[in-house]
Motif scaffolding. Structure first.
Motif, PDB file in Angstrom:
ATOM      1  N   ARG A   1       0.921  -1.212  -0.132  1.00 33.85           N
ATOM      2  CA  ARG A   1      -0.018   0.160  -0.118  1.00 33.85           C
ATOM      3  C   ARG A   1       0.689   1.296   0.080  1.00 33.85           C
ATOM      4  O   ARG A   1       0.156   2.241  -0.110  1.00 33.85           O
ATOM      5  CB  ARG A   1      -0.982  -0.036   1.075  1.00 33.85           C
ATOM      6  N   GLY A   2       2.143   0.887   0.071  1.00 36.25           N
ATOM      7  CA  GLY A   2       3.230   2.158  -0.086  1.00 36.25           C
ATOM      8  C   GLY A   2       3.065   3.140   1.083  1.00 36.25           C
ATOM      9  O   GLY A   2       3.910   4.224   1.030  1.00 36.25           O
ATOM     10  N   GLY A   3       2.711   2.875   2.248  1.00 34.47           N
ATOM     11  CA  GLY A   3       2.713   3.543   3.448  1.00 34.47           C
ATOM     12  C   GLY A   3       1.503   4.055   3.794  1.00 34.47           C
ATOM     13  O   GLY A   3       0.613   4.332   2.975  1.00 34.47           O
ATOM     14  N   PRO A   4       1.363   4.477   5.140  1.00 38.26           N
ATOM     15  CA  PRO A   4      -0.205   4.870   5.828  1.00 38.26           C
ATOM     16  C   PRO A   4      -0.568   5.995   5.024  1.00 38.26           C
ATOM     17  O   PRO A   4      -1.926   6.157   4.717  1.00 38.26           O
ATOM     18  CB  PRO A   4       0.144   5.036   7.335  1.00 38.26           C
ATOM     19  N   LEU A   5       0.419   7.262   4.919  1.00 37.56           N
ATOM     20  CA  LEU A   5      -0.371   8.443   4.368  1.00 37.56           C
ATOM     21  C   LEU A   5      -0.365   8.223   2.802  1.00 37.56           C
ATOM     22  O   LEU A   5      -1.410   8.755   2.238  1.00 37.56           O
ATOM     23  CB  LEU A   5       0.751   9.656   4.595  1.00 37.56           C
ATOM     24  N   HIS A   6       0.594   7.442   2.138  1.00 33.22           N
ATOM     25  CA  HIS A   6       0.470   7.172   0.669  1.00 33.22           C
ATOM     26  C   HIS A   6      -1.012   6.482   0.423  1.00 33.22           C
ATOM     27  O   HIS A   6      -1.654   6.676  -0.351  1.00 33.22           O
ATOM     28  CB  HIS A   6       1.375   6.332   0.274  1.00 33.22           C
ATOM     29  N   TYR A   7      -1.337   5.543   1.240  1.00 34.57           N
ATOM     30  CA  TYR A   7      -2.385   4.852   1.245  1.00 34.57           C
ATOM     31  C   TYR A   7      -3.905   5.776   1.441  1.00 34.57           C
ATOM     32  O   TYR A   7      -4.785   5.821   0.698  1.00 34.57           O
ATOM     33  CB  TYR A   7      -2.750   3.567   2.294  1.00 34.57           C
TER      34      TYR A   7
ATOM     35  N   GLY B   1      -8.281   8.280  -0.693  1.00 34.40           N
ATOM     36  CA  GLY B   1      -8.889   9.755  -0.656  1.00 34.40           C
ATOM     37  C   GLY B   1      -9.197  10.148   0.703  1.00 34.40           C
ATOM     38  O   GLY B   1      -9.669   9.640   1.523  1.00 34.40           O
ATOM     39  N   VAL B   2      -8.445  11.388   1.061  1.00 30.22           N
ATOM     40  CA  VAL B   2      -8.566  12.101   2.182  1.00 30.22           C
ATOM     41  C   VAL B   2      -9.998  12.438   2.738  1.00 30.22           C
ATOM     42  O   VAL B   2     -10.149  11.997   3.920  1.00 30.22           O
ATOM     43  CB  VAL B   2      -7.730  13.286   2.388  1.00 30.22           C
ATOM     44  N   ASN B   3     -10.616  12.826   1.921  1.00 29.43           N
ATOM     45  CA  ASN B   3     -12.050  13.415   2.314  1.00 29.43           C
ATOM     46  C   ASN B   3     -12.843  11.995   2.637  1.00 29.43           C
ATOM     47  O   ASN B   3     -13.711  12.012   3.535  1.00 29.43           O
ATOM     48  CB  ASN B   3     -12.883  13.942   0.929  1.00 29.43           C
TER      49      ASN B   3
END
Length: 697
Positions: free
Chosen positions: A658-664, A669-671
């Motif tokens: 998944r490429g990391g928590p924030l990349h995921y 989608g942040v929203n």
């Protein structure tokens, strides 16, 4: 005139190019017997990798060879550290599937030319020979390994692909095909005698005997080599089908097909085309091009570069040659042993002799586990010096304190040892939870003090948190970053903050699992949900691994220190600790433990009720972790978002694909995540309230 293929180590000038036109990445020279010695020397690089430019130049050299054939061709490396580290991964990032297919076909054509030369071809391999480097060596008729430090393997599976320059069909025809498939499916390397036993190298010799070994190989090459009958039998269709079924079952346990397609693509290649090299080659090219452009591979390649970025944060010289470790417990003993294995002089001090002796014993075992030779093991143990009187303190360049997690004990120790430290020595604490600034009171020189949080077990965990405070000198930070690099670890720079980064982000994930248990959700359902998401271990099992007592300690610390509410530890869990049910170390926690393994029902998914229920559990577990990561970034605990992702992957095992928590989070989608957190906040409480830092993402 005699030419040593490894002469670059002593006198590189003796191997100036003299064959055809000068090449940027290859050095060549004829010897008196008309043998062409060709050395890969990748331009502007400390290690060899196979790039399009390297292969194109090799193709041009093959043109010259075919026009005027030498008696034999010997391929080696002009890099001291190894033969070739693999393909140039940077070239994978900018190609679509069609472009990648074309590039692979060109590469195959070059190696096929090498493989079909009508003369003896010998690869001389020292150090690492991985991925594309091994495929280059496999295209030669014979391989000679240089003893001590030889490493041969195909690690491509860790990047979400399989070998793509002929490795799949050449390796399964060279050695036992089951062993070949196991090598490629696990990504594990073979070392020295292992490589010889497997048949990866035809000979294994000391460096000084390379030339004689090459001469013998050239003579032997005149005889046609026959494929082993046993290898032929193991490559029959019925055997391939039977073995492929077992391989899929085993692969599913560690790399679920839903997330990691590469192992199953590789198994399918061999099962279907294992008896036909030509068809397997064509299928390999198509499969690799498809895999490397998949989201899984893109994210795993991202993880590779995150590792490189973290590792290469500084070019600073450490000036650290002698490390003094105080506290020979499970952490201090492992830190000391690891540093000794990396070539540093280490003095190890403790109030009791038994833990020091155990640390030495554990280091000896670790050397064996890491395939060190008897000489290397002896040298490492010679560098690890028991020091009951702290005599090494006054000469040490770095002092690592690893005593119990108690502020007063640590501060009292500093008062005792600081007057004896060298003026330029650095003092670090291995604390996992104490704010660094709380330990500086009473230090006469706080500028040379910081935190260095190793993770357990030290020998397996790459990540280290490097924690400075307001007074830590910049040069001290740089030297510590360089030190972690030199001992084979990767650091993430964090500021002093409750839980730092990893414990701050991981604890909500673990606590939510405990809350779910209290709600009556089966532990196997909770762990299955996390593993379905891609975590290497379920949170309930992880709590048992860490220890319930330690988890409670960290949770209570964070609850007191943070403004945001944390999930409450149920009284029933505290009672378990009071009753000695601490998890794996006591044999019982949430699971029963036997022979180091959690005892569970064979159905890991328990009573899971469909995808919707699983997704809800996943969000409850994973989103609090993501929210804590956002908080840490907003608070400046970690300034670089990529470094934050890398730290969570390497320290917690956060689903690498998944490429990391924030990349995921950004991919999903942040929203959507913020909306989901808000719904959970309404349902479960304020601990799910989205951090304000989400707005900046």
């Amino acid at each position: 005139m005699k030419i040593d293929v490894l002469a670059h180590v002593e006198n590189l000038s003796q191997l100036t190019p003299s064959y055809a036109s000068e090449k940027s990445n290859w050095r060549s020279r004829f010897d008196e017997d008309d043998v062409l010695w060709l050395q890969l020397d990748k331009q502007d690089s400390s290690a060899n990798t196979l790039s399009e430019a390297v292969l194109q130049e090799l193709n041009e050299i093959l043109d010259d060879i075919e026009k005027k054939p030498p008696k034999a061709l010997v391929i080696g490396s002009a890099k001291p550290k190894g033969f070739c580290a693999g393909a140039d991964i940077k070239s994978f990032k900018s190609h679509d599937e069609s472009e990648m297919t074309d590039m692979l076909r060109r590469g195959h054509a070059v190696l096929d030319r090498l493989a079909t030369l009508d003369m003896p071809t010998v690869a001389v391999i020292h150090g690492h020979c991985l991925g594309g480097g091994l495929e280059l060596a496999l295209a030669c008729r014979q391989r000679i390994g240089v003893k001590n430090g030889l490493e041969i393997g195909f690690p491509e599976i860790r990047l979400g692909v399989h070998p793509g320059l002929g490795g799949t069909y050449r390796l399964t025809r060279l050695i036992n095909p089951i062993s070949a498939m196991t090598m490629m499916l696990t990504g594990k390397s073979q070392y020295d005698k292992q490589a010889k036993k497997q048949g990866l190298v035809d000979d294994l010799v000391e460096r000084r005997h390379v030339e004689n070994a090459v001469r013998k190989a050239i003579e032997k090459s005149a005889k046609k080599r026959r494929r082993k009958f046993s290898n032929y039998m193991l490559n029959m269709l019925a055997v391939r089908k039977f073995a492929a079924k077992k391989m899929r079952t085993e692969s599913e346990k560690k790399a679920p097909s839903a997330h990691y397609p590469a192992p199953y693509a590789l198994i399918g290649l061999w099962e279907k085309f294992g008896a036909n090299a030509h068809k397997m080659q064509a299928a390999e090219i198509q499969s690799f091009a498809r895999l490397i452009t998949s989201e899984t591979a893109r994210n795993l390649v991202r993880v590779f570069f995150l590792h490189q970025s973290l590792k290469n944060q500084t070019n600073h010289h450490t000036g650290i040659e002698h490390v003094h470790v105080i506290g020979a417990g499970s952490m201090g003993g492992e830190i000391a042993g690891w540093c000794a294995m990396q070539g540093l002089k280490v003095t190890l001090s403790d109030q009791q002799a038994e833990p020091v002796a155990q640390a030495v014993k554990n280091t000896e075992q670790l050397c064996r586990n890491k395939h060190k030779t008897s000489a290397e093991t002896r040298d490492a143990l010679d560098r690890l010096i028991p020091d009951m009187r702290n005599a090494g303190l006054k000469n040490a360049d770095l002092i690592i304190e690893a005593v119990p997690e108690n502020i007063e004990i640590k501060k009292a120790l500093y008062q005792t040892i600081e007057p004896s430290m060298k003026a330029d020595a650095i003092l670090v604490t291995n604390t996992s939870s104490i704010l660094i600034e709380k330990l500086t009171d009473g230090l006469s020189n706080p500028a040379r003090f910081m935190g260095l949080h190793f993770f357990n077990p030290v020998s397996k965990m790459l990540m280290i948190e490097a924690i400075g405070h307001e007074s830590t000198h910049t040069d001290v930070v740089e030297r510590i970053l360089a030190f972690t690099r030199d001992i084979g670890k990767i650091p993430v720079q964090v500021t002093s903050y409750p839980g730092f980064l990893v414990n701050r982000a991981l604890t909500p994930y673990l606590l939510e699992a405990i809350v779910m248990l209290e709600e009556g959700i089966d532990k196997t359902d909770i762990d299955a949900a996390a593993k379905n998401f891609g975590m290497p271990m379920g949170p309930v099992e992880l709590v048992d691994q860490i220890g319930l007592d330690i988890c409670i300690h960290v949770a209570d610390m964070l609850a007191d220190a943070l403004n945001k509410p944390m999930a409450r530890i149920p009284d029933s869990v505290r009672k378990k600790v009071d009753n000695g049910e601490l998890g794996k170390k006591s044999g019982k926690g949430f699971y029963q433990w036997k022979n180091g393994k959690a005892q569970r029902d064979s159905n890991i998914n328990g009573k899971q009720s469909g995808k919707e229920g699983s997704d809800h559990l996943i969000d409850r577990l994973i989103l609090p972790m993501l929210d804590a990561c956002v908080e840490c970034h907003r608070e400046g605990v970690v300034k670089d978002l990529d470094h934050l992702d890398g730290a969570m992957i390497f320290a917690t095992g956060f689903a690498p694909f998944r490429g990391g928590p924030l990349h995921y989070a950004r991919t999903r989608g942040v929203n959507e995540i913020v909306t989901t957190l808000e719904k959970l906040c309404e349902q479960q409480g304020e601990r799910f309230k989205p951090d304000q830092g989400w707005q900046s993402l």
